[in-house]
Design an enzyme around this catalytic site. Structure first.
Site, short mmCIF file in Angstrom:
data_model
loop_
_atom_site.label_atom_id
_atom_site.label_comp_id
_atom_site.label_asym_id
_atom_site.label_seq_id
_atom_site.Cartn_x
_atom_site.Cartn_y
_atom_site.Cartn_z
N GLU A 275 0.67 -1.06 0.01
CA GLU A 275 -0.11 0.01 0.27
C GLU A 275 0.83 1.33 -0.04
O GLU A 275 0.81 2.13 0.92
CB GLU A 275 -0.89 0.01 1.29
CG GLU A 275 -1.79 -1.17 1.49
CD GLU A 275 -2.60 -1.17 2.97
OE1 GLU A 275 -2.14 -0.28 3.61
OE2 GLU A 275 -3.26 -1.99 3.09
N CYS A 343 -3.12 33.55 9.35
CA CYS A 343 -2.86 34.29 10.72
C CYS A 343 -2.49 33.60 11.70
O CYS A 343 -3.14 33.72 12.90
CB CYS A 343 -4.29 35.28 10.83
SG CYS A 343 -4.56 36.33 9.52
N TYR A 372 0.19 13.88 0.15
CA TYR A 372 -0.42 14.41 1.67
C TYR A 372 -0.34 16.10 1.41
O TYR A 372 0.08 16.85 2.44
CB TYR A 372 0.45 14.14 2.84
CG TYR A 372 0.47 12.47 2.83
CD1 TYR A 372 -0.82 11.96 3.16
CD2 TYR A 372 1.53 11.68 2.53
CE1 TYR A 372 -0.94 10.40 3.40
CE2 TYR A 372 1.49 10.51 2.80
CZ TYR A 372 0.25 9.80 2.99
OH TYR A 372 0.24 8.39 3.31
N1 LLP Z 1 -1.43 1.89 4.47
C1 LLP Z 1 -2.10 2.35 5.49
C2 LLP Z 1 -2.75 1.25 6.44
C3 LLP Z 1 -1.55 3.70 6.05
O1 LLP Z 1 -2.26 4.09 7.18
C4 LLP Z 1 -0.83 4.55 5.33
C5 LLP Z 1 -0.44 5.90 5.72
C6 LLP Z 1 -0.46 3.86 3.95
C7 LLP Z 1 -0.75 2.79 3.65
C8 LLP Z 1 0.47 4.78 3.20
O2 LLP Z 1 1.80 5.18 3.77
P1 LLP Z 1 3.02 5.72 2.88
O3 LLP Z 1 3.28 4.86 1.98
O4 LLP Z 1 2.34 7.09 2.47
O5 LLP Z 1 3.93 6.15 3.86
N2 LLP Z 1 0.07 12.95 6.69
C9 LLP Z 1 1.23 12.21 7.01
C10 LLP Z 1 1.38 10.80 6.26
C11 LLP Z 1 0.21 10.15 7.20
C12 LLP Z 1 0.31 8.49 6.68
C13 LLP Z 1 -0.90 7.76 7.21
N3 LLP Z 1 -0.78 6.38 6.79
C14 LLP Z 1 2.36 13.13 6.27
O6 LLP Z 1 2.07 14.17 5.64
O7 LLP Z 1 3.73 12.90 6.29
#
Ligand code: LLP
Length: 426
Positions: A275, A343, A372
């Site tokens: 994922e 602000c 994100y």
């Molecule tokens: N699978 C699950 C169950 C997850 O919770 C997440 C991310 C992913 C896959 C994907 O993860 P990635 O490959 O993108 O690392 N908003 C935060 C990141 C939050 C990630 C949440 N879960 C940021 O901007 O750094």
């Protein structure tokens, strides 16, 4: 050549000049490169070449734009979703239902039903009660819901605390030492087709060691479950691989990750799910902005840009670094704070950073904003939702409009309110 590059002294996305996009769409605006999306999707798949049976699902939360999802669907990526809204996005983008996995710690009954009705590939269960509810909802429809049980392996991913998900004190999954008993009970429910495990320990991970520890724990559980006679034929290894946001910071070694996964899972005889979100989309997007003012400051000038924390929340939320660069760099630099118009002091993108020297009216961009970024945008300060543009070769198109704040939630007055205010300001 990267997909964002200088051509004739001016930053381009593929063959399209960012100045052209700014002229057509205005700023701030996210700009994505379809080529960059494809290349990162292909690189990840290639890195997993030694994994014989696999399904790749893009984590929609990183970038739910329909056009981005379509580019990835064309690369045979499914979707990892965490809400009914993301289910809607994935289906509208044309991702087939059986290529969708529903993760998330707080799925509601209506969301579970929506997933069942759409016929999605599987649900990743976060706890026993959720499994019982899903089983009951499926049985009432004469169905068996395909499901995996998410394990919390109690491993520290070594990333920012707010995006760590695999420690025992985080809300995700069931403790590994309770997993066998919970699996026993859930597998016995007629409404569930429980057929494997899931794990995801966090995001922006560049050290592969904690991932390997977590995966080995999952492997132990796969063997233990099979010894008890359970059918285990899918394991979802989650996402989490990190990318470089600033010069000198390494990307996660995707090829080493593929080799590690192949080695750890060699005798699992299983289909693996992945994922990835950030790894696929982060470097495929920039946030295009215009300098409003260069305001004198105590130690450094403030470069006030027209993008703000509502458009790109990561610096305010996670102290994240996004490289700032001029669209037409002069070669000169200066030290400045880069701030947005919102602000609060948290609306700061860079502090005392040496950046391209920019002046009033200049175009600039924040790099590595494809994951994100727009996904987390809001209308704080009644700012419009930031638009998104997809570039593919020499073509570009608006794939999400700029939407006025009041229109996002379709606000209206209460029915008992008169058309005009009773008291007007003097
Ligand atoms: N699978 C699950 C169950 C997850 O919770 C997440 C991310 C992913 C896959 C994907 O993860 P990635 O490959 O993108 O690392 N908003 C935060 C990141 C939050 C990630 C949440 N879960 C940021 O901007 O750094």
């Amino acid at each position: 050549m990267t997909s964002f590059h200088l051509r004739g002294g001016e930053m381009h996305a593929e063959a399209v000049s960012l100045a052209t996009i700014a002229a057509n769409v205005g700023t701030p605006a996210y700009v994505y490169s379809a080529d960059a999306l494809r290349r990162s999707a292909q690189r990840f798949r290639a890195a997993l070449g030694k994994v014989p049976r696999k399904q790749l699902m893009f984590a929609v939360k990183a970038n739910p734009s329909l056009a981005v999802l379509r580019v990835l669907a064309d690369q045979n990526y499914g979707a990892d979703i965490v809400s009914g809204g993301e289910l809607d996005c994935a289906l509208r983008a044309g991702i087939t239902a059986n290529h969708i996995v529903f993760s998330g710690v707080g799925k509601s009954a209506p969301e579970l039903i929506a997933g069942l009705d759409a016929g999605i590939g599987r649900f990743n269960l976060e706890h026993e009660r959720e499994g019982q509810l899903l089983a009951a909802l499926a049985a009432a429809r004469g169905r068996r819901a395909p499901a995996l049980l998410r394990i919390n392996p109690d491993v520290d991913a070594g990333t920012h605390a707010k995006i760590t998900t695999g420690r025992s004190d985080s809300k995700f999954g069931v403790p590994a030492d309770e997993a066998l008993a919970i699996y026993d009970r859930l597998a016995a429910l007629p409404g569930l087709d429980l057929h494997g495990l899931a794990v995801h320990i966090g995001s922006q991970i560049t050290d592969l060691a904690p991932l390997e520890v977590a995966y080995r724990k999952v492997g132990d559980l796969v063997r233990a479950l099979r010894q008890k006679g359970h059918r285990v034929y899918h394991v979802d290894l989650g996402g989490g691989l990190g990318v470089s946001y600033r010069p000198g910071q390494p990307d996660a070694d995707v090829e080493a990750y593929g080799a590690m996964v192949a080695a750890v899972t060699r005798d699992w005889d299983i289909t693996l799910l992945f994922e990835p979100g950030r790894l696929i989309a982060a470097q495929a997007g920039v946030l295009l902005t215009r300098v409003l003012w260069v305001k004198p400051g105590g130690t450094h000038p403030f470069v006030v840009v027209d993008a703000a924390m509502n458009d790109l929340a990561r610096p305010a939320l996670y102290d994240a670094w996004h490289e700032f660069a001029a669209v037409r760099p002069s070669g000169k630099t200066f030290a400045a704070d880069v701030v947005g118009p919102v602000c609060e002091t948290g609306d700061t993108f860079a502090r005392a950073r040496v950046i391209d020297r920019v002046g009033e009216g200049d175009l600039a961009l924040f790099h590595t904003a494809g994951a994100y970024g727009a996904a987390m945008a809001s209308t704080y300060n009644c700012r419009p939702l930031v638009p998104e543009v997809l570039v593919d070769g020499n073509r570009h198109a608006v794939i999400a409009d700029r939407v006025a704040a009041h229109a996002v939630r379709k606000q209206r007055l209460a029915p008992w309110m008169a058309d005009a205010p009773a008291v007007r300001a003097a």
